[in-house]
Design an enzyme around this catalytic site. Structure first.
Site, PDB file in Angstrom:
ATOM      1  N   LYS A 665       0.811  -1.227   0.000  1.00  0.00           N
ATOM      2  CA  LYS A 665       0.000   0.000   0.000  1.00  0.00           C
ATOM      3  C   LYS A 665       0.840   1.270   0.000  1.00  0.00           C
ATOM      4  O   LYS A 665       0.321   2.348  -0.268  1.00  0.00           O
ATOM      5  CB  LYS A 665      -0.955  -0.003   1.188  1.00  0.00           C
ATOM      6  CG  LYS A 665      -2.138  -0.971   0.989  1.00  0.00           C
ATOM      7  CD  LYS A 665      -3.169  -0.804   2.079  1.00  0.00           C
ATOM      8  CE  LYS A 665      -4.459  -1.557   1.730  1.00  0.00           C
ATOM      9  NZ  LYS A 665      -5.454  -1.437   2.824  1.00  0.00           N
ATOM     10  N   GLY A 668       5.324   6.025   2.141  1.00  0.00           N
ATOM     11  CA  GLY A 668       6.142   7.235   2.097  1.00  0.00           C
ATOM     12  C   GLY A 668       5.490   8.447   2.725  1.00  0.00           C
ATOM     13  O   GLY A 668       6.167   9.365   3.185  1.00  0.00           O
ATOM     14  N   GLU A 669       4.162   8.485   2.728  1.00  0.00           N
ATOM     15  CA  GLU A 669       3.486   9.711   3.122  1.00  0.00           C
ATOM     16  C   GLU A 669       2.597   9.592   4.350  1.00  0.00           C
ATOM     17  O   GLU A 669       2.380  10.570   5.062  1.00  0.00           O
ATOM     18  CB  GLU A 669       2.695  10.255   1.919  1.00  0.00           C
ATOM     19  CG  GLU A 669       3.666  10.780   0.885  1.00  0.00           C
ATOM     20  CD  GLU A 669       3.076  10.971  -0.494  1.00  0.00           C
ATOM     21  OE1 GLU A 669       2.727  12.107  -0.821  1.00  0.00           O
ATOM     22  OE2 GLU A 669       2.985   9.991  -1.251  1.00  0.00           O
TER      23      GLU A 669
HETATM   24 MO1  MOS Z   1       5.249  12.942  -3.135  1.00  0.00          MO
HETATM   25  S1  MOS Z   1       4.447  14.709  -2.500  1.00  0.00           S
HETATM   26  O1  MOS Z   1       4.081  12.135  -3.913  1.00  0.00           O
HETATM   27  O2  MOS Z   1       6.734  13.154  -3.791  1.00  0.00           O
END
Ligand code: MOS
Length: 708
Positions: A665, A668-669
């Protein structure tokens, strides 16, 4: 040696970065460090006014300075084409169409490039270049209620607005109503490695060595901008020291290509930290109104989230802050809307968890206010409002671990012992409180291609136009390839960051690893079938290619998201206004976790950004100049080591009910989503004062009693 030893289990096992040794010994070279013969250096000159025209430029004096080769500006620049559909089908930000006219739409707009033999000579000359402007009054006043704000149209990242049910009627029927406004300031992603590109023409081919989030993305845009055959452009980006959304197509690559074309020699352009503040995008400030209406037990009848963001005069960008409520909570009346106001400022862009980061601060603060008003525990409130299907789409969820994350986190954090009353705990001069917040981020995969080679020496080589922007993507892909091939990771070499490797997702949207991992898995299946037919490998190896376009298109529509629950403990000194986060815990459900070691980095990094967003970050513009005050990492305050407490991030095992072979999934964010709200909610619990404007600075703590 051609036998393939069956083996699985690399995925899910901690693995240090495959290029880690190269990085810590300096052997890994970043874009600005790669040597080229006859290299010239370009230095950008940025506007010192926020609106007007360039009237004249004293280039003669600068051209006579030592080492100076040329000065490019609107009077002599190559034509740059912006009439094309770029990233996500959107037109490019004209900020990258360098020197095409004399207009200045914001402070820090590129007006010239000085190219010289050395970087020092270029800088000296650039600083000596006198630019004469016809200045016009500028307007940078971002505030709610501006009559020129307009409702956003639908964008490739989601609808501008959604609406179901009768909002006024449901609010009128609600026993408890929260109606509050929240603001977040302009924030900047400033990766450790500044943006840098070198361009050169080599045998009729344009070569660009760059630091970016997608070599193929940059290649495609440069080909469009300079009207070149994409096959004649190659972009490489092997090691990247951070991106966070800022490393797409920016002024430095375009400047380097233009100068290399004019001078017919390699030209490097590196941005300074200060230049990055106006040239690489940023997170727009937001003003958000959230209205929640609920029955006495906290069950929602109405949810309305309206968000305003700014954009530049030259390009529209929507910060999709109202989106978290489209996933997290349902209500008979459910409205979300975005508005945009255009100002004399640079264009904002995607910055880690665009939309979700500022939006979750508002929504998850409002949920906390609703819990308080209803006298319901904040976690029970979420339990009571858990939707059966997508609140806006009606689609089934492909795994939804939200409540499981709250339960696991509550146990580990000790939530059960929490006294809900605010402002009643003291530790010496500190008031103590705890807070929680939900988080979610979209998941998915984007069609990608990969090439996989069985080498004659028994090793395997993956070629994919992926980017490792510091996340550990290269290592994750090595583990995925190893399991898909049923070999040990030591036998797999993953080559990335090269546009010649073909179409692939960028490192963005938390969808890099899922997209690339799928393409690699598909190629590995084919390769194993080929090897099963014939174990003889010719000297050049056996190469298969995959393309996930059809497989991804065949996926049934679902709500695909990761989830999590944040917990924070804050200590507030109301005599100094100081806020310290004492501990933080994030529990996530984000599909399969490939490499626990680097995954933890991603979660903790995101949470650290959340602390920073809650307490520190705020880019301040001087109304008189329209430019930043303190556009550097000394003036732009962010959470550093001493601000970061004991942070724990963990995750629940999740194998989402879905039809894709990787069930990743993305992580990173999501770590930043909701994190600032958890801190703000803890500050409320500590002090009894609700802070709806970020960052929660000492002066805001001190003034809170007075303007409340
Ligand atoms: Mo990110 S803001 O999808 O690099």
């Amino acid at each position: 040696m051609t036998t393939v030893t069956p083996l699985k289990g690399s995925v899910g096992t901690a693995h240090t970065r495959v290029e880690g040794r190269d990085k810590v010994t300096g052997a890994a070279r970043y874009a600005a460090e790669i040597p080229f013969a006859e290299l010239a250096h370009g230095w950008l000159v940025l506007s010192t006014i926020a609106r007007g025209r360039v009237r004249a430029m004293d280039t003669d004096a600068v051209l006579a300075m030592p080492g100076v080769l040329t000065v490019l500006h609107h009077g002599n620049a190559l034509h740059v084409d912006t009439d094309y559909a770029g990233f996500l089908g959107m037109p490019p930000d004209p900020s990258v169409a360098l020197f095409q006219h004399d207009r200045v739409p914001y402070a820090g707009w590129p007006v010239a490039l000085v190219v010289a033999r050395t970087s020092e000579q270029a800088r000296e000359a650039a600083e000596a270049l006198v630019v004469h402007y016809d200045q016009e009054p500028h307007d940078i006043a971002f505030k709610d209620g501006r009559p020129d704000a307009y409702l956003a149209a639908d964008t490739p990242v989601g609808p501008g607005s959604t609406a179901k049910g009768d909002l006024d009627a449901e609010l009128a029927r609600s026993a408890v109503v929260v109606d509050a406004e929240y603001t977040t300031p302009e924030e900047h992603h400033n990766p450790m490695e500044p943006h840098a590109a070198t361009a050169l023409w080599d045998g009729g081919r344009l070569e660009v060595v760059d630091s970016n989030q997608g070599a193929l993305w940059v290649q495609g845009e440069l080909a469009n901008l300079f009207s070149l055959d994409p096959a004649s452009v190659r972009v490489r980006s092997e090691h990247v020291g951070g991106g966070f959304g800022s490393k797409g197509v920016r002024a430095h690559q375009v400047a380097a290509v233009m100068a290399a074309t004019v001078l017919q020699r390699p030209v490097r352009v590196v941005l300074t930290r200060r230049q990055m503040f106006s040239l690489v995008g940023y997170r727009s400030p937001t003003a958000q109104r959230v209205r929640l209406g609920a029955d006495p037990d906290g069950r929602l009848r109405a949810l309305a989230h309206e968000a305003l963001n700014q954009s530049s005069r030259v390009h529209e960008f929507m910060e999709p802050s109202a989106t978290p409520g489209r996933v997290l909570y349902d209500a008979p009346a459910h409205h979300t809307a975005h508005r945009i106001v255009r100002l004399d400022v640079p264009t904002p862009t995607f910055m880690r968890a665009p939309g979700e980061a500022p939006g979750s601060f508002a929504l998850e603060s409002a949920l906390d206010e609703l819990a308080e008003k209803c006298g319901v525990d904040p976690i029970d409130l979420r339990l009571r409002n858990e939707p059966e299907a997508g609140p806006v789409s009606g689609l089934p969820f492909a795994g939804r671990g939200l409540i499981a994350c709250f339960r696991a986190g509550a146990r580990r954090f000790g939530w059960a012992e929490r006294d809900p009353r605010p402002g009643v705990r003291r530790d010496g001069r500190w008031l103590l409180g705890t807070g929680t917040a939900a988080c979610t981020f979209h998941a998915g995969a984007v069609p990608s291609t990969a090439a996989l080679t069985a080498e004659a020496d028994g090793r395997f080589t993956v070629r994919i136009s992926a980017a490792d922007i510091g996340t550990g993507a290269r290592t994750a892909l090595t583990l995925i390839a190893a399991d898909a091939l049923e070999v040990t990771p030591e036998r797999v070499d993953v080559l990335i960051g090269n546009s010649d490797f073909g179409p692939a997702m960028i490192a963005g949207g938390s969808m890099g690893t899922s997209s690339w991992g799928w393409a690699i898995t598909a190629a590995a299946e084919d390769l194993r079938e080929r090897l099963a037919l014939s174990a003889d490998i010719p000297p050049e190896g056996i190469t298969v290619r995959s393309n996930t376009m059809e497989a991804i298109a065949a996926l049934p529509p679902k709500e695909r998201h990761s989830y999590g629950a944040h917990f924070a403990e804050a200590a507030v000194d109301i005599t100094t206004g100081e806020v310290r986060v004492r501990r933080m815990l994030g529990i996530f459900a984000a599909g399969r976790i490939i490499n626990p070691l680097t995954a933890r980095n991603q979660f903790v990094g995101g949470m650290t950004w959340g602390i920073s967003m809650a307490l520190h970050e705020e880019a301040v513009r001087d109304p008189a100049s329209g430019a930043h005050v303190g556009a550097d990492l000394a003036g732009y305050h962010f959470a550093a080591n001493a601000d970061v407490p004991h942070i724990e991030a963990d995750w629940l095992p999740e194998d989402p009910d879905d039809d894709d072979p990787v069930r990743i999934k993305g992580i990173g964010e999501i770590g930043i989503v909701g994190a600032a709200a958890a801190v703000a909610n803890a500050v409320w619990h500590a002090t009894g004062v609700r802070h709806r404007n970020l960052p929660i600075r000492p002066d805001r703590i001190l003034m809170a009693g007075r303007d409340a």
